[in-house]
Structure formats: C-alpha cells, structure tokens
Design a protein around this motif. Structure first.
Motif, PDB file in Angstrom:
ATOM      1  N   SER C  78       0.834  -1.205   0.000  1.00  0.00           N
ATOM      2  CA  SER C  78       0.000   0.000   0.000  1.00  0.00           C
ATOM      3  C   SER C  78       0.865   1.251   0.000  1.00  0.00           C
ATOM      4  O   SER C  78       0.583   2.212  -0.730  1.00  0.00           O
ATOM      5  CB  SER C  78      -0.915  -0.002   1.234  1.00  0.00           C
ATOM      6  OG  SER C  78      -1.720  -1.157   1.250  1.00  0.00           O
ATOM      7  N   ILE C  83      -1.521   3.879  -1.749  1.00  0.00           N
ATOM      8  CA  ILE C  83      -2.917   3.521  -1.460  1.00  0.00           C
ATOM      9  C   ILE C  83      -3.149   3.629   0.050  1.00  0.00           C
ATOM     10  O   ILE C  83      -2.336   3.145   0.841  1.00  0.00           O
ATOM     11  CB  ILE C  83      -3.213   2.080  -1.945  1.00  0.00           C
ATOM     12  CG1 ILE C  83      -3.273   2.060  -3.472  1.00  0.00           C
ATOM     13  CG2 ILE C  83      -4.498   1.543  -1.327  1.00  0.00           C
ATOM     14  CD1 ILE C  83      -3.372   0.665  -4.071  1.00  0.00           C
ATOM     15  N   LEU C  85      -4.642   2.138   2.824  1.00  0.00           N
ATOM     16  CA  LEU C  85      -5.186   0.794   3.070  1.00  0.00           C
ATOM     17  C   LEU C  85      -6.419   0.842   3.959  1.00  0.00           C
ATOM     18  O   LEU C  85      -7.402   0.130   3.709  1.00  0.00           O
ATOM     19  CB  LEU C  85      -4.089  -0.079   3.699  1.00  0.00           C
ATOM     20  CG  LEU C  85      -4.444  -1.513   4.070  1.00  0.00           C
ATOM     21  CD1 LEU C  85      -4.911  -2.300   2.861  1.00  0.00           C
ATOM     22  CD2 LEU C  85      -3.233  -2.204   4.705  1.00  0.00           C
ATOM     23  N   LEU C  86      -6.363   1.663   4.976  1.00  0.00           N
ATOM     24  CA  LEU C  86      -7.493   1.773   5.903  1.00  0.00           C
ATOM     25  C   LEU C  86      -8.736   2.292   5.188  1.00  0.00           C
ATOM     26  O   LEU C  86      -9.835   1.722   5.327  1.00  0.00           O
ATOM     27  CB  LEU C  86      -7.091   2.704   7.052  1.00  0.00           C
ATOM     28  CG  LEU C  86      -8.125   2.943   8.144  1.00  0.00           C
ATOM     29  CD1 LEU C  86      -8.551   1.634   8.776  1.00  0.00           C
ATOM     30  CD2 LEU C  86      -7.538   3.888   9.208  1.00  0.00           C
ATOM     31  N   ALA C  88      -9.340   2.145   2.018  1.00  0.00           N
ATOM     32  CA  ALA C  88      -9.777   1.123   1.053  1.00  0.00           C
ATOM     33  C   ALA C  88     -10.597   0.048   1.757  1.00  0.00           C
ATOM     34  O   ALA C  88     -11.608  -0.425   1.228  1.00  0.00           O
ATOM     35  CB  ALA C  88      -8.562   0.505   0.354  1.00  0.00           C
TER      36      ALA C  88
ATOM     37  N   LEU D   7     -12.224  -1.632  12.617  1.00  0.00           N
ATOM     38  CA  LEU D   7     -12.543  -2.532  11.497  1.00  0.00           C
ATOM     39  C   LEU D   7     -12.980  -3.893  12.013  1.00  0.00           C
ATOM     40  O   LEU D   7     -13.930  -4.488  11.519  1.00  0.00           O
ATOM     41  CB  LEU D   7     -11.322  -2.704  10.578  1.00  0.00           C
ATOM     42  CG  LEU D   7     -10.908  -1.515   9.723  1.00  0.00           C
ATOM     43  CD1 LEU D   7      -9.629  -1.857   8.959  1.00  0.00           C
ATOM     44  CD2 LEU D   7     -12.009  -1.133   8.735  1.00  0.00           C
ATOM     45  N   GLY D  64      -6.350  -1.585  -4.862  1.00  0.00           N
ATOM     46  CA  GLY D  64      -6.738  -1.198  -3.502  1.00  0.00           C
ATOM     47  C   GLY D  64      -7.870  -2.059  -2.971  1.00  0.00           C
ATOM     48  O   GLY D  64      -7.905  -2.406  -1.778  1.00  0.00           O
ATOM     49  N   LEU D  67      -6.326  -5.343  -1.906  1.00  0.00           N
ATOM     50  CA  LEU D  67      -5.602  -5.165  -0.642  1.00  0.00           C
ATOM     51  C   LEU D  67      -6.593  -5.079   0.519  1.00  0.00           C
ATOM     52  O   LEU D  67      -6.356  -5.646   1.595  1.00  0.00           O
ATOM     53  CB  LEU D  67      -4.738  -3.900  -0.702  1.00  0.00           C
ATOM     54  CG  LEU D  67      -3.590  -3.933  -1.716  1.00  0.00           C
ATOM     55  CD1 LEU D  67      -2.940  -2.552  -1.822  1.00  0.00           C
ATOM     56  CD2 LEU D  67      -2.532  -4.967  -1.313  1.00  0.00           C
ATOM     57  N   ALA D  68      -7.690  -4.366   0.291  1.00  0.00           N
ATOM     58  CA  ALA D  68      -8.717  -4.244   1.329  1.00  0.00           C
ATOM     59  C   ALA D  68      -9.279  -5.624   1.689  1.00  0.00           C
ATOM     60  O   ALA D  68      -9.427  -5.960   2.869  1.00  0.00           O
ATOM     61  CB  ALA D  68      -9.840  -3.334   0.846  1.00  0.00           C
ATOM     62  N   LEU D  71      -6.841  -7.444   3.875  1.00  0.00           N
ATOM     63  CA  LEU D  71      -6.833  -6.936   5.249  1.00  0.00           C
ATOM     64  C   LEU D  71      -8.069  -7.423   6.002  1.00  0.00           C
ATOM     65  O   LEU D  71      -7.990  -7.827   7.172  1.00  0.00           O
ATOM     66  CB  LEU D  71      -6.771  -5.407   5.248  1.00  0.00           C
ATOM     67  CG  LEU D  71      -6.756  -4.761   6.639  1.00  0.00           C
ATOM     68  CD1 LEU D  71      -5.554  -5.225   7.457  1.00  0.00           C
ATOM     69  CD2 LEU D  71      -6.766  -3.238   6.535  1.00  0.00           C
TER      70      LEU D  71
END
Lengths: 123, 123, 123, 123
Positions: C78, C83, C85-86, C88, D7, D64, D67-68, D71
């Motif tokens: 990221s 990017i 990341l959070l 996204a 999250l 992105g 990647l999300a 995560l």
C-alpha cells in the motif's frame, strides 16, 4: 501407460497405504497446493526476471521439488474429483488458441477480457 | 510421445506464435500459477470437506478449467527452467515413500518434521 | 498516531535503513505476500474446521507470526502504491454491506455474482 | 479507538448480522485470504517491476480493493483465533530488526537462513 496415469496410480496407492485418503478432500488438497505454490514463489520473489531464468543448479533442484509437489497435488485433486486432468488441459489450450488469435495478441500480454468488451468476458 | 511432452510442445508453440515468451520468465509464470491456484481455492473456501468432494457437474467443469490452468503454468515453468517435471515428480514420490513409512504414519497427517526431532527436519 | 500509520512508518524506515526499497516493487511485495499466505495455509490444510478454531497456544503463536508477515507486506504494498489501506478497507466493507443485504443472504455464503444475474456480476 | 479495532468490530457485526460466522472457521478464512491474494497477484504477473510501481489510477483502485479484501480476512482470522494482530506485527518487526542488522544485510535481500548456518535457521 501414460505418465500422468502412472503418477496418479502411484499416488493413489501411496495415500491408501497410509490411510491418508481421509485427509485428501478436494478442499484440503487445494490448500496443500496453495501451500506448495507459496513455497515455489518464495524462490523467485526477490529475483529479477532475468535472475529467475538463470537459477544455479542447486536452486534448480529445490525449485524442481516444489514443482513436483504442485503436480502431485494437482493429480490428487483431479483423481478425487474424477476429473481427467490431461483432457482438461487439452481443452483449455484449444480454448486459449481460439481466445487469443495470433494476429490479434502478438507481443501483448493482456488477458482476454481486456481485449473484449466486458459483457463478453469469459475469464 | 508422452502426454506431458506433448502438452509442453504445444504450449511452447503457443507462446512462440504470440511472441509471449518475453513475458514468460519463471518469476512471472510462478505468479500466474499462484493466481490460478487462487481461483481454484475460491471454489472450495466456503464448502465443507464433504461438499468439496461432491461438486455438481457444472462446478466440476469450472474446477477442471482451473486445474488445467495450473498444469499449463507448471509445464511452462519447467520448460523455461529446463526441469524435467515428470522426473522431478517421480523423485519426490520416491522421497515421500521413504520419509513417510507406512507403519509409522498410518492415519496420521502430520508433516515429516513433526515426527522428527527438529534438527533432522528436512522440509 | 493510528496503528497502521505507525507500522507503516516503522516498516518504511526498516526498508530504507537496509537499502531494501530497491527490492520492494509492488510486484515483488505481492509475491512475498503470496509466500506468507502459503505458509499460513499450511498450518490449516490437514485440520478440520473445528480443529482450526481450537489451535494449541504454541500453534497460535506460529500462526500469529504468519498473520503478522501478511499484514507487514500488505502495508508495504500500500505504501509503495500510495494507497490508503485503511480507507480502502472501509470502502470495501461499505460496499459489501450494500452487496449482501442482511435479509437476502442470511446464513448463505454464496458470492454476490451467484445471487445476481451474470451481467451484473462485479466480483 | 484504533483503526484495526474499529474494522474488527465492524466486520464481526457484519458476519453476525448475516449468520456467516458459521462459515468463518480459521481454515475457511485462510482459504479466502489465499483467493484474494491470488486476485491481487494477477494484477502484477505480466508487468515489469517498474510497471508495477506505476499503475494507472483505475488499476490502483482495483488493486486497492484486493488489498482491502486481504486486510479484511486477516482481521477476521485474527479475531476468530483470539490473536492480537497489531501486537503480533509489532513483535515480528522487532524480531526482523534483530535478525537483519543493518550493517550485515544492507542492500542484500537474502533471507535470514541464507545468512545463518542452517542449524540456526528460524524461518
């Protein structure tokens, strides 16, 4: 007898002799394949493309072992699902030959759906 | 001619006809294999092991295509590295037969290093 | 300072101190992530789902290390791509909340495209 | 409240609202993570390292999203196993700082076990 059939028979016997078929669900075998591919990719991750094509003999032996593990699990999954892996590969190559006509894609590595309008994407 | 050799020759021709060998470094092909294995695993991730062994005919066709893609990339990597995939698989199976003797591992799926003292781990 | 920002700053410093940014292309970092996920999955491949939820404390430490490696590479990719990341992740969760309305998907794990007609698949 | 905690709470609620916790065994979530990493890697497989660092804005949005997804599954696995992902990442970074001292590894991307004698390999 064809090589893939021979490997398949030997791997099936290996699993049965050890009573390991109970662990060999397609789900588990797909995970095992992913694990082996992870080991394979670790050999290449910090190499340039050029370096990846010029491995030392020692590295090549290690990479060959990972490739072997991948093939082994591919054969096992196919066996458990009753899929003819060789026939599936031949069908897929024939399909790729149609999807990527030489005159259209020469020297260009995009995937079929990037050539086609989205509504026709088949990937 | 053996099946793997035949597939290899056809795939090599496919790549050459499209001038795609430039993209087919072992590094890139290992990534492509990982991508296909990701597609394969998505078919199984929410299924129970039992469900994974009882796919519908439609699902089986889709899974067969992913398995085919995996085999295709395995063959391509081997070709680019000059590795005899079939011989590597046969060596690996022979090695597994030694590492996992029937009387020792019957019905127990641990890896070799979990049987052995750590100093002898070879995985 | 937020935890992901703090990890990101520390990892960036780590790479710069070692002159490792030269290896940290998004391509290479994505491969490194795939390698770590392969190590993670190996812990679970022969376990039942129930066993996977009841790891021993020792196994849990090992799995935690793999998860940490995955997070580290996610943050690095990221950063290299610029990017957030959070952000996204928050966008993706909001999107999932819309794609999978509670009343429609309760207790059913199919993917969105299996609910929708193919033409509307967005996965 | 920290971002990862936030999250995590939102994802837990998302799963509970849909009665999807039944599918979210660590085993299944690790597979889902592998699937997402496969999608991520597909974006990079035919790119050079340089191209991978210079994605178009459109591609960056798509990457992105992958990647999300990664995560999200990392957080979910950690929650199901009761692992503090943030603490695990901080421990791993501290460990890497010890394993790879600046003066020793500067500009050299080998893994720790390739520097160390095999008996001390901890990877």
């Amino acid at each position: 007898m064809d090589s893939l059939d021979r490997l398949n028979a030997r791997l099936l016997q290996f699993a049965r002799d050890r009573d390991w078929e109970q662990f060999h669900s397609p789900k588990n075998l797909a995970m095992a394949l992913a694990g082996e591919v992870g080991e394979l990719i670790e050999h290449f991750q910090w190499l340039t493309e050029e370096q990846s094509a010029g491995l030392s003999p020692d590295k090549k032996v290690l990479v060959g072992e990972e490739l072997a593990d991948c093939l082994i699990y591919l054969i096992r999954i196919s066996e458990r699902l009753g899929i003819d892996l060789l026939a599936a590969a031949e069908r897929k190559i024939a399909s790729n030959e149609r999807r990527y006509p030489v005159e259209r894609v020469r020297g260009d590595a995009r995937r079929a759906e990037e050539y086609d309008p989205p509504a026709q994407a088949d990937h």
